[in-house]
Structure formats: C-alpha cells, structure tokens
Design a protein around this motif. Sequence first.
Motif: not given
Length: 99
Positions: A5-18
């Motif tokens: 399991x990999x848990x990731x928090x991605x910033x709102x700024x990069x969310x859609x690209x990520x």
Amino acid sequence: MIIYNVTVKISHEKHDDWVAWMKNVHVPEVMATGMFSNNIFSRVMMEDEEGTNYSIQYYCDNLETLQKYQDEYAAELQKAHTERYKEHFVAFRTLLEVI
C-alpha cells in the motif's frame, strides 16, 4: 497474499496532473514489472486543507515477489515520481498480509 500500500498526499496545485500521470503512466509502469497481479487506486475520503490523499494498493503473491520488486524496480519508479512532483507530495508505504 501481500498488499503493498502506497499512501500519497498530493498538493491541490498538482492534483489533476498527478492523478492523470498516476493512472496513465506510473501505475501501468508498476504493473508492467509483472510483480503484481492487481491494483486499486483509491481516494481517501477525508478533507485535508493541504492536499488530497490517495491509497494505491498493489497485490502480489508473497514477500519474495515484493522483495524482487523492491530490489529491481522500486528505486527507479519512485525516483521518477519524486522528480516530477518534488515538494508537492508526501508518501508512506505499508505492507499488509491478507488473512
């Protein structure tokens, strides 16, 4: 069966690209290693002001297979992710055993 399991928090700024990159590039590359039989890509349903949290679960038959993935593939795949998203994410990994 083992769940990596990999848990990731991605910033709102990069969310859609990520999300697009994970679904179209990264997860398919991980699966192409042949070490995992399945995966589930899920959004953690909790509000977070700093970003959006996700859990990516990769299923493999045993610890030996997971170790082979870590020895032969993980560093390069994680490096690509880190270089692309640098200060825009935090991640941690957990191993689960299906009972």
